[in-house]
Design an enzyme around this catalytic site. Structure first.
Site, PDB file in Angstrom:
ATOM      1  N   ASP A  97       0.855  -1.194   0.000  1.00  0.00           N
ATOM      2  CA  ASP A  97       0.000   0.000   0.000  1.00  0.00           C
ATOM      3  C   ASP A  97       0.893   1.246   0.000  1.00  0.00           C
ATOM      4  O   ASP A  97       1.597   1.504   0.976  1.00  0.00           O
ATOM      5  CB  ASP A  97      -0.860  -0.064   1.275  1.00  0.00           C
ATOM      6  CG  ASP A  97      -2.132   0.734   1.169  1.00  0.00           C
ATOM      7  OD1 ASP A  97      -2.130   1.766   0.466  1.00  0.00           O
ATOM      8  OD2 ASP A  97      -3.126   0.354   1.818  1.00  0.00           O
ATOM      9  N   GLU A 249      -6.856   3.915  -5.290  1.00  0.00           N
ATOM     10  CA  GLU A 249      -8.035   4.347  -4.531  1.00  0.00           C
ATOM     11  C   GLU A 249      -8.396   5.756  -4.991  1.00  0.00           C
ATOM     12  O   GLU A 249      -7.563   6.655  -4.937  1.00  0.00           O
ATOM     13  CB  GLU A 249      -7.732   4.358  -3.035  1.00  0.00           C
ATOM     14  CG  GLU A 249      -8.986   4.684  -2.225  1.00  0.00           C
ATOM     15  CD  GLU A 249      -8.707   5.180  -0.818  1.00  0.00           C
ATOM     16  OE1 GLU A 249      -9.575   5.012   0.038  1.00  0.00           O
ATOM     17  OE2 GLU A 249      -7.620   5.751  -0.578  1.00  0.00           O
TER      18      GLU A 249
HETATM   19  C1  GLC Z   1      -7.326   6.197   2.466  1.00  0.00           C
HETATM   20  C2  GLC Z   1      -7.159   5.109   3.485  1.00  0.00           C
HETATM   21  C3  GLC Z   1      -7.597   5.643   4.824  1.00  0.00           C
HETATM   22  C4  GLC Z   1      -6.727   6.818   5.180  1.00  0.00           C
HETATM   23  C5  GLC Z   1      -6.710   7.865   4.071  1.00  0.00           C
HETATM   24  C6  GLC Z   1      -5.589   8.836   4.249  1.00  0.00           C
HETATM   25  O1  GLC Z   1      -8.634   6.565   2.285  1.00  0.00           O
HETATM   26  O2  GLC Z   1      -7.864   3.980   3.085  1.00  0.00           O
HETATM   27  O3  GLC Z   1      -7.578   4.662   5.815  1.00  0.00           O
HETATM   28  O4  GLC Z   1      -7.173   7.413   6.361  1.00  0.00           O
HETATM   29  O5  GLC Z   1      -6.528   7.292   2.795  1.00  0.00           O
HETATM   30  O6  GLC Z   1      -4.372   8.219   3.976  1.00  0.00           O
END
Ligand code: GLC
Ligand code: CA
Length: 545
Positions: A97, A249
């Site tokens: 990640d 994401e």
């Molecule tokens: C993403 C992650 C989350 C985190 C955010 C900031 O949305 O999944 O858990 O707080 O990014 O990094």
């Protein structure tokens, strides 16, 4: 290239809550190693593991202070290397990640910036305020102003998330070069792909501080920014990962951009996570409200994302759950009478769509929200901030706790329930676990479901296998069907002469379908009834030849 992810599914591990090997109440890398056979038994090929790099843990590891080292809380680099190679020998590949929109303010780059080094100040987004006020009144995702003042420098720095997560300046080529080196570092260690955190927020608007509105949600001004596609293409090209499994994401994105992010000819990513379907229970777009899911909205979101991504060559990541979401059985299913039925129905719906399914730890056994009763049980920075914000808006403690009970990210972060024994088999700790374990573990755990052919766990295994076995699932077209009943979602997948029809009853009542006729072999289902009258939370997949 799509072959590496079309017929595969992925499993997500939230390391802090997966398995604790040394009894300190916190999940760790050796805990993951001890469960690789279990993950293999699910039939998935890829494992996304959330960040375990050095971090002050203000946002549970999404605030990275050293991207090339393992947080001692989770183990050592040697443990990590063993984890990668052991997985490899089982045919499992890790996605690590990469949190590249921001670093922790404990990162050495940020420390150097604070020490006055102009080279490192240009790694971040420092700006002057106006008469002591921040440049804008934008609100960060965790509820506070997105600018933090540094008195020693007389400047503000920008953060989309917590103030300890400073946004990086991607317009600076040195920053991009540093981040590419980090990708290469982990690629050389043998990981098979990457998940990129909030990747569509990296390119800030050109007019960042000038003529954008002065108030509103910061994310809404930074999503899918002007250079985002260019930056992603460059990152992918220069690190040589275009043939690997990659998922971005994407916060508050849209279909058009997700098509661009994922069309193979664009050489950006394998697939994207988008979240619109998980906002069908946000009242007027506000997460911190109580609302039953709006099923017609949910239906429209799925049908448009599925059909438009398909017809334009895009590729979806398919998911209900992750570490930022409440448990789906509690959210859209039924924790009581129809616990098993609703868990299986929700799984069927997601797993037979077009895209790559993700299973989040515990989802495969139907884990539910923990139903914490006091604010001291919550650990998540976002939940704690919004609790205060809800109180300041005039809610009572009871009302604010009721919202957290259904919306908090901690709902998805309680320890994996392995057994009905001590600490749910998650940890040997005598001193408790870092976050509480819901009472439901006595009934809902891996041990209880492992050998039960009718269990949720074994149903997930079947679904994951079907995608391998039936190209109509991995490769077929997708089209949503009108069932004449807003509680029943239906779609068809087609490949050559094959037609797979999937029918899912999202309600806890018996429901009728008037206008769909289908005859064939039942591939999978959670009842054995007729498809004209669907039982509560019934799911049925029928293959016509
Ligand atoms: C993403 C992650 C989350 C985190 C955010 C900031 O949305 O999944 O858990 O707080 O990014 O990094
Ligand atoms: Ca531990």
């Amino acid at each position: 290239m799509q072959d590496i992810f079309k017929n595969n599914s992925a499993y997500q591990i939230y390391v802090k809550s997966f398995c604790d090997s040394n009894g300190d109440g916190i999940g760790d890398i050796n805990g993951i190693r001890s469960k690789l056979d279990y993950i293999k038994s699910l039939g998935v090929k890829y494992i996304w593991v959330t960040p375990f790099f050095c971090s002050p843990m203000n946002d549970n590891g999404y605030d990275v202070s050293d991207y090339r080292n393992v947080n001692p809380m989770f183990g050592t680099m040697q443990d990590c290397e063993k984890m990668i190679s052991e997985a490899d020998s089982l045919g499992l590949g890790f996605l690590f990640d990469m949190v590249f929109n921001h670093t922790s303010t404990e990162h050495e780059w940020f420390k150097k910036a604070l020490d006055g080094d102009p080279v490192y100040q240009d790694y971040y987004l420092f700006r002057d305020g106006k008469e002591g006020h921040p440049p804008t009144e934008w609100v960060s995702s965790f509820g506070t102003n997105s600018w933090e003042y540094v008195p020693e420098l007389g400047k503000f720095y920008f953060h989309l998330f917590d103030k300890s997560q400073a946004d990086l300046n991607w317009n600076n080529p040195r920053v991009r070069a540093e981040l590419k080196d980090i990708v290469k570092f982990w690629k050389d260690k043998g990981v098979k792909g990457f998940r990129f955190d909030v990747l569509n927020l990296i390119s800030k608007p050109d007019n960042f501080f000038a003529d954008t509105p002065k108030s509103g949600r910061a994310v809404s001004f930074c999503k899918d920014g002007p250079k985002v596609h260019e930056f992603i293409r460059e990152l992918v090209r220069d690190t040589g990962i275009s043939e690997m499994f990659t998922v971005g994401e994407m916060a508050s994105t849209d279909i058009e951009n997700c098509i661009r992010y994922t069309r193979p000819e664009n050489h950006e990513l394998s697939m994207t996570f988008s979240f619109h379907h998980l906002k069908a229970d946000y009242k007027d777009g506000d997460k911190w409200s109580l609302m039953k899911p709006d099923l017609s909205k949910l239906h429209d979101i799925f049908s448009s994302w599925q059909e438009e991504m398909y017809s334009n060559g895009g590729w979806n990541a398919l998911f209900w759950c992750n570490h930022d979401q409440p448990r789906i059985v509690s959210r859209m299913g039924n924790e009581g009478t129809y616990w098993k039925e609703s868990a299986k129905m929700l799984a069927t719906f997601i797993h037979l769509l077009r895209g790559t399914p993700y299973v989040y730890q515990g989802e495969e056994i139907g884990m539910t929200n923990p139903h914490f009763t006091g604010i001291s049980q919550y650990k998540d920075v976002e939940s704690l901030n919004y609790y205060e914000i809800m109180l300041s808006r005039g809610m009572t403690e009871e009302e604010a706790l009721a919202v957290l009970d259904s919306k908090s990210r901690d709902n998805g972060r309680t320890p994996m329930q392995w057994t009905s024994g001590k600490n749910a088999g998650f940890s040997d700790s005598d001193g408790g676990t870092w976050i509480g374990i819901p009472e439901s573990y006595k009934k809902i755990n891996v041990e209880a479901q492992e050998n039960d052919p009718d269990s949720i766990l074994n149903y997930y295994r079947q679904l994951i296998k079907l995608r391998f076995d039936y190209p109509v699932i991995s490769d077929g077209s997708v089209k949503f069907l009108d069932t004449g009943n807003s509680n029943i979602f239906a779609y068809e997948r087609r490949l050559k002469s094959q037609r797979l029809v999937v029918l899912c009853n999202f309600s806890g009542n018996e429901e009728k379908i008037s206008n769909i006729d289908v005859k064939g072999e039942i591939l999978i289902g959670n009842y054995s009834g007729s498809h004209k009258i669907m039982q509560p939370f019934e799911a049925l997949a029928i293959l016509e030849k």
